[in-house]
Design a protein around this motif. Structure first.
Motif, PDB file in Angstrom:
ATOM      1  N   VAL A 103       4.127  45.958  58.337  1.00 46.13           N
ATOM      2  CA  VAL A 103       2.822  46.066  58.985  1.00 46.13           C
ATOM      3  C   VAL A 103       2.419  44.748  59.655  1.00 46.13           C
ATOM      4  O   VAL A 103       2.069  44.712  60.833  1.00 46.13           O
ATOM      5  CB  VAL A 103       1.751  46.514  57.968  1.00 46.13           C
ATOM      6  CG1 VAL A 103       0.351  46.336  58.538  1.00 46.13           C
ATOM      7  CG2 VAL A 103       1.972  47.967  57.573  1.00 46.13           C
ATOM      8  N   ALA A 104       2.506  43.638  58.894  1.00 45.18           N
ATOM      9  CA  ALA A 104       2.083  42.348  59.442  1.00 45.18           C
ATOM     10  C   ALA A 104       2.948  41.943  60.633  1.00 45.18           C
ATOM     11  O   ALA A 104       2.446  41.409  61.623  1.00 45.18           O
ATOM     12  CB  ALA A 104       2.127  41.282  58.357  1.00 45.18           C
ATOM     13  N   GLN A 105       4.255  42.225  60.551  1.00 44.85           N
ATOM     14  CA  GLN A 105       5.151  41.874  61.664  1.00 44.85           C
ATOM     15  C   GLN A 105       4.844  42.708  62.902  1.00 44.85           C
ATOM     16  O   GLN A 105       4.904  42.214  64.022  1.00 44.85           O
ATOM     17  CB  GLN A 105       6.608  42.075  61.252  1.00 44.85           C
ATOM     18  CG  GLN A 105       7.108  41.003  60.298  1.00 44.85           C
ATOM     19  CD  GLN A 105       8.449  41.369  59.693  1.00 44.85           C
ATOM     20  OE1 GLN A 105       8.768  42.554  59.534  1.00 44.85           O
ATOM     21  NE2 GLN A 105       9.228  40.369  59.351  1.00 44.85           N
ATOM     22  N   ASN A 106       4.507  43.989  62.683  1.00 48.21           N
ATOM     23  CA  ASN A 106       4.108  44.840  63.806  1.00 48.21           C
ATOM     24  C   ASN A 106       2.866  44.273  64.478  1.00 48.21           C
ATOM     25  O   ASN A 106       2.832  44.121  65.696  1.00 48.21           O
ATOM     26  CB  ASN A 106       3.823  46.262  63.324  1.00 48.21           C
ATOM     27  CG  ASN A 106       5.000  47.193  63.515  1.00 48.21           C
ATOM     28  OD1 ASN A 106       5.241  47.675  64.606  1.00 48.21           O
ATOM     29  ND2 ASN A 106       5.749  47.420  62.449  1.00 48.21           N
ATOM     30  N   VAL A 107       1.849  43.964  63.656  1.00 48.33           N
ATOM     31  CA  VAL A 107       0.589  43.487  64.219  1.00 48.33           C
ATOM     32  C   VAL A 107       0.805  42.154  64.931  1.00 48.33           C
ATOM     33  O   VAL A 107       0.217  41.896  65.977  1.00 48.33           O
ATOM     34  CB  VAL A 107      -0.475  43.367  63.111  1.00 48.33           C
ATOM     35  CG1 VAL A 107      -1.749  42.748  63.659  1.00 48.33           C
ATOM     36  CG2 VAL A 107      -0.783  44.740  62.525  1.00 48.33           C
ATOM     37  N   GLY A 108       1.700  41.314  64.384  1.00 49.25           N
ATOM     38  CA  GLY A 108       1.896  39.998  64.969  1.00 49.25           C
ATOM     39  C   GLY A 108       2.876  39.962  66.122  1.00 49.25           C
ATOM     40  O   GLY A 108       3.098  38.907  66.714  1.00 49.25           O
ATOM     41  N   ARG A 124      -4.163  34.834  62.573  1.00 52.71           N
ATOM     42  CA  ARG A 124      -4.804  35.871  63.404  1.00 52.71           C
ATOM     43  C   ARG A 124      -4.455  37.269  62.933  1.00 52.71           C
ATOM     44  O   ARG A 124      -5.281  38.180  63.005  1.00 52.71           O
ATOM     45  CB  ARG A 124      -4.432  35.663  64.872  1.00 52.71           C
ATOM     46  CG  ARG A 124      -5.315  34.560  65.470  1.00 52.71           C
ATOM     47  CD  ARG A 124      -4.918  34.187  66.855  1.00 52.71           C
ATOM     48  NE  ARG A 124      -5.108  35.270  67.825  1.00 52.71           N
ATOM     49  CZ  ARG A 124      -4.775  35.132  69.103  1.00 52.71           C
ATOM     50  NH1 ARG A 124      -4.270  33.997  69.538  1.00 52.71           N
ATOM     51  NH2 ARG A 124      -4.961  36.124  69.944  1.00 52.71           N
ATOM     52  N   VAL A 125      -3.225  37.458  62.442  1.00 52.91           N
ATOM     53  CA  VAL A 125      -2.858  38.770  61.893  1.00 52.91           C
ATOM     54  C   VAL A 125      -3.724  39.069  60.674  1.00 52.91           C
ATOM     55  O   VAL A 125      -4.257  40.184  60.522  1.00 52.91           O
ATOM     56  CB  VAL A 125      -1.354  38.808  61.531  1.00 52.91           C
ATOM     57  CG1 VAL A 125      -1.026  40.041  60.704  1.00 52.91           C
ATOM     58  CG2 VAL A 125      -0.516  38.783  62.796  1.00 52.91           C
ATOM     59  N   ALA A 138      -0.355  44.757  54.267  1.00 51.32           N
ATOM     60  CA  ALA A 138       0.367  43.824  55.142  1.00 51.32           C
ATOM     61  C   ALA A 138       1.881  43.871  54.992  1.00 51.32           C
ATOM     62  O   ALA A 138       2.602  43.807  55.973  1.00 51.32           O
ATOM     63  CB  ALA A 138      -0.140  42.399  54.913  1.00 51.32           C
ATOM     64  N   ARG A 139       2.375  43.994  53.757  1.00 56.92           N
ATOM     65  CA  ARG A 139       3.829  43.939  53.541  1.00 56.92           C
ATOM     66  C   ARG A 139       4.464  45.320  53.428  1.00 56.92           C
ATOM     67  O   ARG A 139       5.646  45.436  53.077  1.00 56.92           O
ATOM     68  CB  ARG A 139       4.146  43.107  52.289  1.00 56.92           C
ATOM     69  CG  ARG A 139       3.864  41.635  52.468  1.00 56.92           C
ATOM     70  CD  ARG A 139       4.816  41.014  53.495  1.00 56.92           C
ATOM     71  NE  ARG A 139       4.179  39.932  54.221  1.00 56.92           N
ATOM     72  CZ  ARG A 139       4.448  39.633  55.493  1.00 56.92           C
ATOM     73  NH1 ARG A 139       5.329  40.315  56.169  1.00 56.92           N
ATOM     74  NH2 ARG A 139       3.829  38.647  56.077  1.00 56.92           N
ATOM     75  N   ALA A 154      -1.437  50.472  64.673  1.00 55.26           N
ATOM     76  CA  ALA A 154      -1.190  50.438  66.115  1.00 55.26           C
ATOM     77  C   ALA A 154      -2.397  49.855  66.853  1.00 55.26           C
ATOM     78  O   ALA A 154      -2.240  49.083  67.803  1.00 55.26           O
ATOM     79  CB  ALA A 154      -0.862  51.834  66.633  1.00 55.26           C
ATOM     80  N   LEU A 155      -3.596  50.212  66.413  1.00 52.17           N
ATOM     81  CA  LEU A 155      -4.822  49.664  67.018  1.00 52.17           C
ATOM     82  C   LEU A 155      -4.896  48.153  66.796  1.00 52.17           C
ATOM     83  O   LEU A 155      -5.177  47.389  67.734  1.00 52.17           O
ATOM     84  CB  LEU A 155      -6.047  50.313  66.368  1.00 52.17           C
ATOM     85  CG  LEU A 155      -6.679  51.496  67.081  1.00 52.17           C
ATOM     86  CD1 LEU A 155      -7.698  52.165  66.175  1.00 52.17           C
ATOM     87  CD2 LEU A 155      -7.344  51.054  68.376  1.00 52.17           C
TER      88      LEU A 155
END
Lengths: 350, 276
Positions: A103-108, A124-125, A138-139, A154-155
């Motif tokens: 999740v965190a890698q996607n957002v970042g 920022r993430v 997050a993980r 995704a948002l």
């Protein structure tokens, strides 16, 4: 750029004569001119194949308009820029999350390809996940999330790079009804809170009415009406809009000498004269045993909880949908008297 | 009919039994026999040690593995690129191109070897051309280079078809999402497309490696002096009549190939789980 993560620069968008013809000659979109104010939420609404997604993809930079068309973000002409240089946030029906990242890698990811160093990226993430109330996820791997959580990731992924505009392509269509309502409220709150210019594509009129500042109703590659949800619902431009946005009854009528002859009865009338089609919403048809103008027979009664949707057949052979209070009960074959207020009728030329 | 508890267990065992029998009879038994034969020579277990100690065998083992690795890498690069391109683009002549690229599937190794000789042999096309252009005849068919060329040609179809099938299943919106976030085309490829294709590339690569490890027909057609392991096994068996050595080499060849396959499978397995 403001450092406040909760406010966005309101960037206006302008489309000038954007048309789209696909190879093979299919005209997906007739030339469209459109101004979207900074911070406005505009919803493109229409059935599949109406050109709404094509318009969105032209704004995104995933499709080029036919020669002569141009797209402006503020005063900047972005027509020639590919999507990766337009700085737009995009949310898809299929979520389009990267399964090889958590999740965190996607957002970042957007920050990563911008070359932002790891510490500022993580900060920022974290900020964005906190805003979406998803720190605990997050993980997580993507396949460990529900549909609603995926779309919120995704948002967050789209917003963390502070895009100039946010584009949403049927973001709720893949979700089941309960989740859809919850996420719709959340998206609405988010868009108001952030003040970002948002363009939202859907075929669901309920979503359009709930989210839009303005709705652009499209059909067959053309814009048929642009207006606020109230405009579109109460003053539809044509029978197509009236039928697509909400449910509507279409009746044959004849107007002359200040009277309108409809459903076998006369009502006072100040509008156009001659043979007409009039439209009336189910909730604007009253059941009134005393003053009702016409008699009708119940053919279907659907109990919906808050109301009962009746389908009745009148003596003149016309079929109407009517909303009756939920607590009133009906049986098929019951006779009812229906009343229509003339000021709730919309006349359409035949 | 689904039966409860022990009944369904027995049924499952009964249904699996024929497969177990075939596996035992045609795989485990011969392999065990091969291992035993490898020990039966006058040197005993030293026969196996010789594979790793004696330069002739060790060099052959290493060069075979290097050849297989190089064939795998080059085939993955060529077939991966063209498979991705063919899966994404539609153009006139595409079907013909795919048909041509998958053509080597129909040939046995001997024919592939023959084609390499026609191309790069003493009377070959490359030789004739290079003589006329540069005055020197380039001939490489009868060496590792020729075998390498033949095996790349032979391996392309399998990798190509696997990559095309996997690439057609990719969600194009993932690449679009990456681009919207500012990713350049190479970043989309490295961060999004290749990870999604990883299981397909690994499994196709493993098959490619295993096939190249066992290269015999082509090598035999090209020259008797190419020291790939299958050729050495053949020589030990037929010319030297050293059956124990041939068996030991065969066993090692099988183990190395099996290790490569299972390594690829476990790597692909973890990435498949991550992608699901």
């Amino acid at each position: 750029m403001s450092r406040d993560p909760l406010r966005f620069e309101p960037v206006p968008v302008r489309l000038n004569a954007c048309a789209k013809t696909f190879p093979g000659g299919t005209r997906a979109l007739e030339p469209i001119d459109l101004e979207i104010a900074g911070g406005e939420t505009v919803v493109f609404l229409g059935p599949s194949g109406c050109g709404k997604t094509t318009t969105l993809r032209i704004i995104a930079g995933l499709e080029q308009p036919d020669p002569g068309g141009s797209v402006f973000f503020g005063s900047e002409d972005v027509t020639a820029l590919p999507i990766e240089r337009r700085n737009v946030g995009m949310v898809f029906q299929s979520y389009a999350l990267f399964p090889n990242m958590d999740v965190a890698q996607n957002v970042g990811y957007g920050l990563r390809v911008r070359g932002i160093d790891r510490r500022r990226r993580d900060a920022r993430v974290g900020e964005m996940l906190a805003m979406m109330q998803m720190e605990a996820l997050a993980r997580r791997r993507i396949d460990q999330l529900s549909g609603g959580q995926r779309q919120r990731v995704a948002l967050a992924r789209a917003l963390v790079v502070r895009p100039r505009i946010l584009l949403l392509d049927e973001p709720l269509t893949a979700l089941d009804a309960k989740l859809r309502d919850g996420l719709r409220l959340e998206i609405d709150r988010l868009l108001r809170q952030l003040g970002i210019t948002a363009i939202y594509v859907t075929h669901d009129q309920g979503e359009a009415m709930a989210l839009a500042d303005r709705i652009v109703v499209m059909s067959g590659g053309r814009v048929v009406q642009i207006g606020t949800p109230r405009d579109v619902y109460f003053r539809p431009a044509d029978p197509f809009v009236a039928d697509f946005v909400g449910t509507t009854n279409r009746l044959q009528a004849q107007a002359a000498d200040g009277r309108l002859h409809v459903l076998g009865a006369d009502v006072p009338w100040a509008g156009a004269t001659g043979p007409l089609a009039v439209l009336v919403r189910p909730e604007d048809v009253r059941l009134d045993a005393v003053t009702g103008q016409a008699e009708a027979k119940v053919t279907t009664a659907m109990f919906l909880g808050d109301r009962t949707r009746l389908v009745v057949e009148t003596g003149t052979g016309e079929t109407l949908s009517i909303d009756a209070p939920g607590r009133a009960s009906f049986a098929i074959g019951d006779t009812v008297r229906i009343a229509i207020d003339p000021d709730r009728l919309l006349a359409m030329p035949l | 009919m689904i039966q409860s508890g022990i009944g369904s267990r027995v049924l499952a065992l009964a249904l699996v039994a024929p497969a177990v029998a075939v596996f035992g009879a045609f795989f485990l038994l011969p392999l065990a026999r091969l291992f035993v034969v490898g020990l039966s020579g006058p040197e005993g277990w030293r026969t196996y040690a010789a594979v790793l100690v004696e330069p002739r065998y060790l060099e052959s083992l290493v060069s075979t593995m290097l050849l297989a690795a190089a064939v795998t890498a080059v085939t993955l690069a060529i077939a991966g690129t063209s498979g991705l391109f063919l899966a994404r683009n539609r153009f006139p002549g595409r079907a013909l191109l795919v048909a041509l690229l998958t053509f080597p599937l129909v040939f046995p190794g001997v024919v592939i070897g023959f084609m390499v000789i026609m191309l790069a042999g003493r009377q070959g096309l490359i030789g004739t051309l290079s003589e006329q252009v540069a005055g020197q005849r380039i001939v490489f068919a009868y060496s590792m280079a020729g075998l390498f060329l033949g095996y790349v040609y032979f391996s392309i179809p399998r990798v190509l078809l696997t990559v095309m099938a996997a690439a057609e299943k990719l969600d194009p919106q993932q690449a679009e999402a990456a681009r919207a976030l500012g990713a350049r085309p190479w970043q989309v490829l490295v961060h999004v497309v290749l990870p999604a294709l990883k299981p397909a590339l690994l499994s196709a690569g493993a098959i490619c490696f295993a096939t190249a490890m066992g290269a015999f027909g082509t090598a035999f057609t090209l020259a008797t002096r190419i020291d790939v392991l299958p050729m050495v096994i053949y020589t030990e068996f037929t010319l030297q009549a050293n059956i124990a050595m041939a068996a030991a080499l065969s066993f090692v060849l099988g183990i190395v190939t099996w290790l490569a396959l299972s390594l690829a499978r476990s790597l692909a397995g973890t990435s498949v789980a991550a992608a699901a």
